[in-house]
Design a protein around this motif. Structure first.
Motif, mmCIF file in Angstrom:
data_model
loop_
_atom_site.group_PDB
_atom_site.id
_atom_site.type_symbol
_atom_site.label_atom_id
_atom_site.label_comp_id
_atom_site.label_asym_id
_atom_site.label_seq_id
_atom_site.Cartn_x
_atom_site.Cartn_y
_atom_site.Cartn_z
ATOM 1 N N SER A 2 34.280 2.609 -77.437
ATOM 2 C CA SER A 2 34.566 3.942 -77.471
ATOM 3 C C SER A 2 34.757 4.552 -76.130
ATOM 4 C CB SER A 2 34.066 3.993 -78.586
ATOM 5 O OG SER A 2 34.532 5.635 -79.350
ATOM 6 N N GLY A 141 43.260 7.115 -76.863
ATOM 7 C CA GLY A 141 42.077 6.217 -78.136
ATOM 8 C C GLY A 141 41.401 6.174 -77.143
ATOM 9 N N ARG A 142 41.337 6.150 -75.693
ATOM 10 C CA ARG A 142 40.303 6.004 -74.675
ATOM 11 C C ARG A 142 40.298 7.107 -73.749
ATOM 12 N NH1 ARG A 142 40.019 0.903 -71.477
ATOM 13 N NH2 ARG A 142 41.423 1.596 -71.616
ATOM 14 N N ASP A 145 42.969 6.437 -70.786
ATOM 15 C CA ASP A 145 44.816 6.435 -71.592
ATOM 16 C C ASP A 145 45.211 8.253 -71.213
ATOM 17 O OD1 ASP A 145 43.889 3.764 -72.358
ATOM 18 O OD2 ASP A 145 43.365 4.657 -74.572
ATOM 19 N N LEU A 187 40.950 12.668 -78.778
ATOM 20 C CA LEU A 187 41.178 10.971 -78.245
ATOM 21 C C LEU A 187 40.921 11.125 -80.391
ATOM 22 C CD1 LEU A 187 38.011 10.182 -76.768
ATOM 23 C CD2 LEU A 187 40.730 10.262 -75.274
ATOM 24 N N LEU A 188 41.220 10.006 -80.165
ATOM 25 C CA LEU A 188 42.218 9.033 -81.492
ATOM 26 C C LEU A 188 40.522 8.889 -82.362
ATOM 27 C CD1 LEU A 188 44.845 6.564 -81.302
ATOM 28 C CD2 LEU A 188 44.934 9.448 -82.308
ATOM 29 N N GLY A 189 40.337 9.446 -83.288
ATOM 30 C CA GLY A 189 38.679 9.305 -83.330
ATOM 31 C C GLY A 189 38.406 10.240 -83.420
ATOM 32 N N ARG A 193 41.009 15.759 -83.039
ATOM 33 C CA ARG A 193 42.403 15.050 -83.139
ATOM 34 C C ARG A 193 43.417 15.744 -84.002
ATOM 35 N NH1 ARG A 193 45.557 12.951 -79.416
ATOM 36 N NH2 ARG A 193 47.443 12.712 -80.097
#
Length: 210
Positions: A2, A141-142, A145, A187-189, A193
């Motif tokens: 992550s 996600g990272r 990315d 980032l997702l999470g 977001r």
């Protein structure tokens, strides 16, 4: 692995945003939120130019001094800066004393003033910049990315240069697009977001910022 860090408050952020209280505050309250006014866009274009080759934390620490030195980034005032004003700014140790970047800020202020109404009644820098907003945003996600340019940032860069702006390369313009909510690269999470309210979970546009 992550790319997010969970802080003492239990909220997940990218590592860069957890590096200091200054960056955390900027990330939590400002980065990625829509900026749709001329003065706000001019300030951010100016600060992105000054950031070139430096850390964003350096620019944030100096932001109050930049605002003082550049009349709160009022384009009409900065457009009137003459050589003597530029020389005085070069002696101001509170800001980044780079003659090319200082002169670029004056140049861009004049371009901002000249842009008003050029593309129709009621048009200006904000409308011009936001016209390059894509229909979709990345869903990273990272940190790896997250892109550094996009077709839209390349097009925006070319269009601004045609209007007389400088220090507005594609990478700088993508960073601007991230900062002002034109794309969402949280980032997702991350707890931020979707904070702009302009994108759905799949990265599709949900509405207009105006």
């Amino acid at each position: 692995m992550s790319s997010l860090v969970t802080g003492p408050d239990g909220l997940a952020r990218p590592a860069w945003a957890a590096a200091s209280d200054l960056l955390r505050g900027y990330y939590d309250t400002e980065w990625g939120m829509p900026v749709t006014d001329e003065q706000g866009l001019f300030e951010r274009i100016s600060l992105e130019a000054f950031q070139s080759g430096l850390s964003w934390a350096t620019i944030l620490r100096k932001r109050p001094a930049f605002r003082d030195a550049f009349a709160d980034f009022d384009p009409d005032t900065v457009a009137g800066f003459d050589d003597a004003t530029v020389e005085a700014l070069m002696q101001d140790a509170r800001i980044v004393r780079n003659a090319r970047k200082i002169r670029a800020t004056v140049t861009n202020a004049r371009a901002t003033v000249g842009l008003r109404g050029r593309h129709g009644p009621g048009t200006g820098l904000a409308e011009f910049v936001w016209s390059f907003r894509p229909a979709r945003t990345p869903v990273p996600g990272r940190i790896e990315d997250v892109p550094t340019t996009s077709p839209e940032s390349v097009a925006l860069s070319k269009a601004l240069k045609k209007e007389g702006f400088v220090f507005v390369g594609p990478t700088t313009m993508f960073a601007l697009m991230e900062a002002v909510g034109m794309v969402d690269t949280h980032l997702l999470g991350s707890h931020r977001r979707g904070c702009s309210g302009l994108w759905d979970a799949e990265g599709k546009s949900t509405g207009d910022p105006w």
